[in-house]
Design a protein around this motif. Structure first.
Motif, PDB file in Angstrom:
ATOM      1  N   PHE A 169       1.838   1.913   3.065  1.00 33.05           N
ATOM      2  CA  PHE A 169       2.598   1.072   2.148  1.00 33.05           C
ATOM      3  C   PHE A 169       2.552   1.624   0.720  1.00 33.05           C
ATOM      4  CE2 PHE A 169       1.834  -2.762   5.088  1.00 33.05           C
ATOM      5  CZ  PHE A 169       3.062  -2.579   5.702  1.00 33.05           C
ATOM      6  N   SER A 170       1.364   2.041   0.280  1.00 30.34           N
ATOM      7  CA  SER A 170       1.249   2.557  -1.076  1.00 30.34           C
ATOM      8  C   SER A 170       1.995   3.879  -1.235  1.00 30.34           C
ATOM      9  CB  SER A 170      -0.223   2.738  -1.458  1.00 30.34           C
ATOM     10  OG  SER A 170      -0.851   3.695  -0.633  1.00 30.34           O
ATOM     11  N   SER A 182      -2.385   0.288   4.719  1.00 30.16           N
ATOM     12  CA  SER A 182      -2.378   0.140   3.274  1.00 30.16           C
ATOM     13  C   SER A 182      -2.000   1.454   2.604  1.00 30.16           C
ATOM     14  CB  SER A 182      -3.746  -0.342   2.774  1.00 30.16           C
ATOM     15  OG  SER A 182      -4.765   0.575   3.127  1.00 30.16           O
ATOM     16  N   LYS A 183      -2.427   2.582   3.174  1.00 33.71           N
ATOM     17  CA  LYS A 183      -2.075   3.868   2.598  1.00 33.71           C
ATOM     18  C   LYS A 183      -0.597   4.190   2.813  1.00 33.71           C
ATOM     19  CE  LYS A 183      -4.796   7.338   2.537  1.00 33.71           C
ATOM     20  NZ  LYS A 183      -5.667   8.476   2.889  1.00 33.71           N
ATOM     21  N   SER A 236      -1.297   8.222   7.122  1.00 35.73           N
ATOM     22  CA  SER A 236      -2.404   7.387   6.669  1.00 35.73           C
ATOM     23  C   SER A 236      -3.668   8.199   6.419  1.00 35.73           C
ATOM     24  CB  SER A 236      -2.695   6.281   7.689  1.00 35.73           C
ATOM     25  OG  SER A 236      -3.288   6.806   8.862  1.00 35.73           O
ATOM     26  N   GLY A 295      -1.119  -9.301   3.732  1.00 40.10           N
ATOM     27  CA  GLY A 295      -2.224  -8.362   3.599  1.00 40.10           C
ATOM     28  C   GLY A 295      -2.502  -7.552   4.841  1.00 40.10           C
ATOM     29  N   THR A 296      -1.473  -7.266   5.632  1.00 38.82           N
ATOM     30  CA  THR A 296      -1.661  -6.423   6.818  1.00 38.82           C
ATOM     31  C   THR A 296      -2.028  -5.008   6.378  1.00 38.82           C
ATOM     32  OG1 THR A 296       0.013  -7.726   7.985  1.00 38.82           O
ATOM     33  CG2 THR A 296      -0.609  -5.604   8.957  1.00 38.82           C
ATOM     34  N   HIS A 297      -3.197  -4.531   6.813  1.00 36.24           N
ATOM     35  CA  HIS A 297      -3.660  -3.229   6.335  1.00 36.24           C
ATOM     36  C   HIS A 297      -4.124  -2.298   7.451  1.00 36.24           C
ATOM     37  CE1 HIS A 297      -7.149  -5.965   6.366  1.00 36.24           C
ATOM     38  NE2 HIS A 297      -7.844  -4.908   6.713  1.00 36.24           N
ATOM     39  N   ARG A 298      -4.159  -2.791   8.698  1.00 27.48           N
ATOM     40  CA  ARG A 298      -4.553  -1.940   9.814  1.00 27.48           C
ATOM     41  C   ARG A 298      -3.512  -2.032  10.920  1.00 27.48           C
ATOM     42  NH1 ARG A 298      -8.702  -5.279   9.139  1.00 27.48           N
ATOM     43  NH2 ARG A 298      -8.377  -6.183  11.210  1.00 27.48           N
ATOM     44  N   ASP A 343       9.562  -7.965   4.233  1.00 26.55           N
ATOM     45  CA  ASP A 343       9.033  -7.115   3.173  1.00 26.55           C
ATOM     46  C   ASP A 343       9.829  -7.295   1.890  1.00 26.55           C
ATOM     47  OD1 ASP A 343       6.950  -5.594   4.540  1.00 26.55           O
ATOM     48  OD2 ASP A 343       8.583  -4.787   5.758  1.00 26.55           O
ATOM     49  N   GLY A 385      -4.959  -9.465   9.222  1.00 28.00           N
ATOM     50  CA  GLY A 385      -4.543  -8.253   8.531  1.00 28.00           C
ATOM     51  C   GLY A 385      -4.381  -7.061   9.455  1.00 28.00           C
ATOM     52  N   ASP A 412      -4.204   3.421   8.987  1.00 28.16           N
ATOM     53  CA  ASP A 412      -4.449   2.688   7.754  1.00 28.16           C
ATOM     54  C   ASP A 412      -3.095   2.342   7.121  1.00 28.16           C
ATOM     55  OD1 ASP A 412      -5.093   1.721   5.271  1.00 28.16           O
ATOM     56  OD2 ASP A 412      -6.488   3.336   4.763  1.00 28.16           O
TER      57      ASP A 412
END
Length: 426
Positions: free
Chosen positions: A97-98, A94-95, A374, A74-77, A50, A196, A92
């Motif tokens: 990480f953000s 992506s949520k 998430s 792009g791992t998001h799930r 990371d 992903g 999720d």
């Protein structure tokens, strides 16, 4: 003292910290040679690491951020299977990480190393297929293959099992602090077509996962486990390491059994303890250490890749600020990094407890906590993550100086950023 423009600096190691350091040293006008034991830039399979906001900003300054983002996994799930529980928990990522960081990329370590290597390859002398065998106080360096040469400074950027550290500071056992956890990574065919997605199996004292992306063409499997006693193995004894993995994960889940069955056929394999390095100083005479060689917070859990990028940037900057005077620059470098290193160590220990639960309650907490974060809107999920992770609080306030190539005074800049709660596949 040699003038900065002719100062000759030898860097040992061409993975991440070494090429980043070489890039910034050349930009500040130093002459740089990098020696690397591997015969070519490493393409050994690698694993995901990371980069968080400070390292992303430094990569942007290097002009390589578009390539970094292009190769992002792009791992998001994430699908979490709790041992002895049938129903999976879907998350999720992506949520998460953000919520953890405003700026974050997950990338394969070999891809990142290649990008950093390319950034300054035309300005740096690389000696591949060689290694340092002796370093004298006056800067004479002996190699396994090349003729002896004299350098003004030597930097060990050669990882947790640093050769430079051993030669100058002594045996690794004097500085290593075991966490009781171990890490294994192997490369497997992506027969499940993962793109992903991270599949995670979590039990008391052990966690196994697989992730992949179509761009990779294969998948990586990650094993994390605890042992009540220190395991007896040599870091070059691969058959013994594979046996330890089989023993630790036997009977966990049919998926995990299939991954273990592929151990003898994997083209790339890595195994090591999750060890922290704790040194009073990273410098002695003309020699200093950077990244995992000097202050590894713990592979896979401590944000060590981002820490290495920041450390390399700071070391080069302090040498430039002091005109190459290492007697002033090395202590300044250590002062600038000390708080970040201490915080990363604490965050790594916390992350290890989360990733490798010690109780059934911890297993449920990992799965349900990730699902809750998430599922929440961005604001509440960010607040919850920062309340429950040491790393997020630490790295949100992380700042380093800007070191312009000219001799003008440095200014404080907003490299403040979150290193993502200390969770890193390093």
């Amino acid at each position: 003292m040699t003038r900065r423009g002719t100062l000759r600096i030898l860097v040992s190691g061409a993975s991440v910290a070494g090429p980043v350091l070489a890039y910034w040293l050349t930009r500040h006008g130093f002459s740089v040679t990098v020696v690397e034991r591997a015969p070519t830039p490493r393409r050994t399979g690698g694993h995901a690491v990371d980069l968080f906001r400070p390292a992303m900003t430094i990569s942007e300054k290097m002009g390589v951020l578009p390539r970094v983002e292009e190769r992002a996994l792009g791992t998001h799930r994430m699908t979490v299977y709790q041992e002895s529980t049938q129903r999976p928990v879907r998350v999720d990522l992506s949520k998460i990480f953000s919520a953890a960081s405003e700026r974050h990329v997950e990338i394969m370590r070999d891809d990142l190393s290649e990008i950093y290597f390319d950034a300054a390859r035309d300005d740096v002398e690389y000696l591949f297929g060689d290694s340092i065998t002796a370093i004298s106080p006056d800067g004479e360096v002996r190699f396994e293959n090349a003729a002896p040469r004299r350098f003004d400074l030597v930097v060990g950027a050669d990882g947790l099992h640093s050769n430079v550290r051993r030669l100058v500071f002594g045996d690794e056992s004097r500085f290593s602090a075991l966490t009781g956890a171990y890490l294994g990574v192997l490369t497997l065919p992506n027969v499940s077509g993962l793109d992903g997605e991270l599949l995670l199996h979590v039990g008391v004292g052990r966690t196994a996962g697989m992730y992949g992306a179509r761009r990779l063409g294969d998948a990586r499997t990650l094993f994390l486990f605890r042992s009540e006693r220190e395991l007896d193995y040599h870091h070059h004894d691969v058959p013994r390491q594979k046996g330890l993995l089989r023993s630790a994960f036997r009977g966990m889940h049919p998926d995990v059994e299939r991954w273990l069955d592929a151990l003898d056929h994997t083209p790339a394999f890595y195994f090591d303890s999750i060890t922290q390095l704790r040194m009073d100083t990273w410098s002695r005479g003309r020699v200093t250490l950077v990244g995992d060689a000097g202050y590894c917070p713990g592979p896979a859990v401590g944000g060590s890749t981002s820490l290495a990028v920041v450390g390399a940037y700071v070391l080069a900057g302090e040498l430039a600020r002091e005109g190459g005077d290492h007697e002033r620059a090395f202590p300044a470098y250590e002062r600038a990094m000390a708080e970040h290193v201490r915080g990363s160590r604490a965050a790594a220990l916390s992350a290890a407890k989360t990733l490798i639960p010690t109780s059934r309650l911890g297993v449920r907490g990992l799965a349900q906590g990730a699902r809750l974060i998430s599922a929440l809107p961005a604001g509440p999920s960010r607040a919850l993550l920062r309340l429950t992770t040491k790393g997020a609080r630490l790295h949100n306030s992380m700042t380093v100086d800007d070191y312009p190539p000219s001799s003008t005074a440095s200014r404080r800049v907003g490299l403040a950023g979150d290193l993502g709660g200390g969770l890193e596949a390093e």
